[in-house]
Design an enzyme around this catalytic site. Structure first.
Site, PDB file in Angstrom:
ATOM      1  N   ARG A  72      32.490   0.288 -10.697  1.00  9.67           N
ATOM      2  CA  ARG A  72      31.923  -0.747 -11.838  1.00  9.67           C
ATOM      3  C   ARG A  72      32.377   0.389 -13.160  1.00  9.67           C
ATOM      4  O   ARG A  72      32.914  -0.073 -14.110  1.00  9.67           O
ATOM      5  CB  ARG A  72      30.681  -0.874 -12.062  1.00  9.67           C
ATOM      6  CG  ARG A  72      30.350  -1.890 -11.135  1.00  9.67           C
ATOM      7  CD  ARG A  72      28.876  -2.503 -11.384  1.00  9.67           C
ATOM      8  NE  ARG A  72      28.914  -4.099 -10.745  1.00  9.67           N
ATOM      9  CZ  ARG A  72      27.707  -4.569 -10.420  1.00  9.67           C
ATOM     10  NH1 ARG A  72      26.624  -3.968 -10.505  1.00  9.67           N
ATOM     11  NH2 ARG A  72      27.539  -5.529  -9.941  1.00  9.67           N
ATOM     12  N   LYS A  92      22.294 -19.459   2.255  1.00 10.70           N
ATOM     13  CA  LYS A  92      21.671 -20.677   1.838  1.00 10.70           C
ATOM     14  C   LYS A  92      22.724 -21.392   1.165  1.00 10.70           C
ATOM     15  O   LYS A  92      23.349 -21.238   0.164  1.00 10.70           O
ATOM     16  CB  LYS A  92      20.432 -20.349   1.019  1.00 10.70           C
ATOM     17  CG  LYS A  92      19.290 -19.690   1.811  1.00 10.70           C
ATOM     18  CD  LYS A  92      18.470 -18.899   0.946  1.00 10.70           C
ATOM     19  CE  LYS A  92      17.322 -19.732   0.374  1.00 10.70           C
ATOM     20  NZ  LYS A  92      16.743 -19.078  -1.167  1.00 10.70           N
ATOM     21  N   GLY A  99      28.344 -10.790  -4.790  1.00 15.22           N
ATOM     22  CA  GLY A  99      27.937  -9.459  -4.497  1.00 15.22           C
ATOM     23  C   GLY A  99      28.357  -9.211  -3.044  1.00 15.22           C
ATOM     24  O   GLY A  99      29.048  -7.986  -2.574  1.00 15.22           O
ATOM     25  N   GLY A 124      26.535 -12.792  -9.723  1.00 19.45           N
ATOM     26  CA  GLY A 124      26.048 -14.051 -10.318  1.00 19.45           C
ATOM     27  C   GLY A 124      26.860 -14.941 -11.116  1.00 19.45           C
ATOM     28  O   GLY A 124      26.893 -15.762 -11.355  1.00 19.45           O
TER      29      GLY A 124
HETATM   30  P1  ADP Z   1      27.315 -13.470  -1.781  1.00 18.11           P
HETATM   31  O1  ADP Z   1      26.520 -12.239  -2.324  1.00 18.11           O
HETATM   32  O2  ADP Z   1      28.513 -12.942  -1.519  1.00 18.11           O
HETATM   33  O3  ADP Z   1      27.150 -14.519  -2.892  1.00 18.11           O
HETATM   34  P2  ADP Z   1      24.969 -14.510  -0.329  1.00 18.11           P
HETATM   35  O4  ADP Z   1      24.150 -13.618  -1.196  1.00 18.11           O
HETATM   36  O5  ADP Z   1      24.953 -15.931  -0.651  1.00 18.11           O
HETATM   37  O6  ADP Z   1      26.527 -14.049  -0.604  1.00 18.11           O
HETATM   38  O7  ADP Z   1      24.989 -14.364   1.301  1.00 18.11           O
HETATM   39  C1  ADP Z   1      24.739 -13.183   1.825  1.00 18.11           C
HETATM   40  C2  ADP Z   1      23.936 -13.019   3.031  1.00 18.11           C
HETATM   41  O8  ADP Z   1      24.007 -14.079   3.916  1.00 18.11           O
HETATM   42  C3  ADP Z   1      24.153 -11.794   3.823  1.00 18.11           C
HETATM   43  O9  ADP Z   1      23.134 -10.819   3.541  1.00 18.11           O
HETATM   44  C4  ADP Z   1      24.136 -12.104   5.056  1.00 18.11           C
HETATM   45  O10 ADP Z   1      23.579 -11.492   6.162  1.00 18.11           O
HETATM   46  C5  ADP Z   1      23.740 -13.610   5.271  1.00 18.11           C
HETATM   47  N1  ADP Z   1      23.820 -14.322   6.036  1.00 18.11           N
HETATM   48  C6  ADP Z   1      25.280 -14.772   6.541  1.00 18.11           C
HETATM   49  N2  ADP Z   1      25.335 -15.533   7.588  1.00 18.11           N
HETATM   50  C7  ADP Z   1      23.873 -15.790   8.035  1.00 18.11           C
HETATM   51  C8  ADP Z   1      23.598 -16.262   9.076  1.00 18.11           C
HETATM   52  N3  ADP Z   1      24.187 -17.045   9.989  1.00 18.11           N
HETATM   53  N4  ADP Z   1      22.020 -16.343   9.276  1.00 18.11           N
HETATM   54  C9  ADP Z   1      21.388 -15.602   8.422  1.00 18.11           C
HETATM   55  N5  ADP Z   1      22.061 -14.993   7.378  1.00 18.11           N
HETATM   56  C10 ADP Z   1      23.333 -15.172   7.173  1.00 18.11           C
HETATM   57 MG    MG Z   2      24.313 -12.008  -2.443  1.00 18.52          MG
END
Ligand code: ADP
Ligand code: MG
Length: 394
Positions: A36, A197, A350, A373
């Site tokens: 960053r 989620k 992230g 975000g």
């Molecule tokens: P980003 O930060 O890229 O937007 P998210 O925060 O939505 O992504 O999701 C990331 C998290 O989702 C990771 O910590 C990962 O471990 C979790 N994750 C991915 N697949 C699964 C799964 N099948 N079951 C539980 N957690 C999961």
């Molecule tokens: Mg995340």
């Protein structure tokens, strides 16, 4: 309406307040990743070349309006000085006597950093009086903190109305890349969504569904879609209150001719541990005691095949629990497919960005968003407050 850029500001001989995102990971006072800080160097250099004195302002962590010794920006000032090859001044307050003295002592080309702006309660409150104090330190304002643009805080929004203001180069690049995939994506365009989620991602699906030809779903969120389609998901993470949303999304996608790919095989284990016994099973055969922690190799192959001819790819959310090596192969496989794609590729979020960087594939992606975000909210079609204030007036 386009945003104002550095070319719209006359900064020669002026003091410029520059909002940056130096919210870096710290381990016992040491910066463990300076991405960053490096990301702001082009704007700092551009302003110096134009003869400006630069007063940097950033947040770090969540001090909630109080001074927290471990969240001071001293290590950041030191690291920035190393990167610039000359010392960076550092004030131990945000708008107090040290900040004022620093601001008035800076010569053209000089660089100083204010203390963590979230030590001040007026920051997150978007307080006009605090914004006025910040503005009084400088003659113009530049926002290069895309990662904080979804927050309506004093240093990201209120201050922009008090001084001649514009976007920095990083902010400009982020907005250009995200706008391109939203407004003029080359087709075929693919959206890959994963992560934990469905509820975090419905906004992105809603906003992008009309703009893409392919929707690839993996990660924890895919479990809810699999269950909605009638597949067994055992003890996997599932949002039962989102089954309707999942069904409606699939219906809408099919109505619009969007090709939806769900996992056809998955990596399951009885518990989330690296040495837990894992199995690769077709989605029809997930057992009652299984939990899905990654997409399987056949799914990776199908996703990779679909991505090969894509002209635009937007990816948010890992395909599995990539933090645990036993469940990282799906994310790695998709990351390789995205890196190999010859179209315009964009990764935001992230954890997704962390995964791709960890896998050493980041420099083969067209645009890696620095704003977790903020990039998600942008993809949801929201007007980010920190961007809205930089838009050209008619
Ligand atoms: P980003 O930060 O890229 O937007 P998210 O925060 O939505 O992504 O999701 C990331 C998290 O989702 C990771 O910590 C990962 O471990 C979790 N994750 C991915 N697949 C699964 C799964 N099948 N079951 C539980 N957690 C999961
Ligand atoms: Mg995340």
């Amino acid at each position: 309406m386009p945003i104002r850029t550095l070319d719209d500001l006359d900064v020669a001989g002026k003091r410029v307040l520059v909002r940056v995102d130096y919210n870096v990971p710290l381990d016992d006072g040491r910066i463990t990743d300076d991405t960053r800080i490096r990301a702001t160097l082009p704007t700092i250099q551009a302003l110096r070349e134009r003869g400006a004195a630069i007063i940097l302002v950033s947040h770090l962590g969540r001090p909630k309006g109080k001074v927290r010794e471990e969240l001071r920006l001293a290590p950041v000032a030191a690291r920035l000085g190393e990167l610039l090859g000359e010392p960076v001044k550092y004030a131990r307050d945000v708008v107090g006597p040290e900040a004022q003295a620093m601001a008035s002592s800076l010569q053209p080309g000089g660089v100083g950093l204010l203390e963590n702006v979230r030590f001040e309660p007026g920051e997150e409150a978007n307080d006009p009086e605090f914004a006025r104090q910040l503005a009084s330190l400088a003659d113009c304002y530049v926002n290069d903190a895309f990662g904080a643009a979804h927050r309506a805080h004093a240093s990201t929004t209120a201050v922009a109305d008090l001084l001649p203001s514009a976007a920095g180069l990083l902010m400009q690049r982020e907005i250009a890349a995200l706008t391109k995939v939203l407004e003029s994506p080359e087709h075929p365009a693919a959206l890959i969504l994963g992560g934990a989620k469905v509820s975090d991602k419905v906004g992105v699906i809603e906003h992008l569904l009309d703009r893409v030809d392919l929707l690839l779903l993996g990660g924890g969120m895919a479990n809810t879609f699999l269950k909605a389609e009638g597949f067994p998901v055992g003890r996997s993470l599932v949002e039962d209150d989102k089954l309707d949303v999942a069904r409606a999304t699939l219906d809408r996608a099919r109505e619009r001719g969007v090709t939806v790919l769900l996992p056809v095989d998955v990596v399951v284990a009885p518990r989330l541990e690296n040495d837990a016994p894992t199995r690769i099973v077709p989605v029809e055969q997930v057992g009652d005691d299984d939990a899905i922690y990654d997409i399987g190799p056949q799914t990776v192959a199908r996703f990779a095949e679909a991505l090969r001819s894509a002209r635009t790819v937007v990816w948010n959310g890992p395909m599995g629990v990539f933090e645990v090596p036993a469940f990282a192969a799906g994310t790695r496989g998709v990351a390789e497919a995205v890196a190999s794609c010859e179209g315009f590729t964009l990764i935001g979020g992230g954890d997704s960005v962390a995964a791709v960087e960890q896998m050493g594939l980041a420099d083969r992606v067209s645009h890696i968003s620095t704003g977790g975000g903020a990039s998600l909210e942008f993809l949801e079609g929201k007007d980010l407050p920190g961007v809205a204030v930089l838009r050209k007036k008619e």
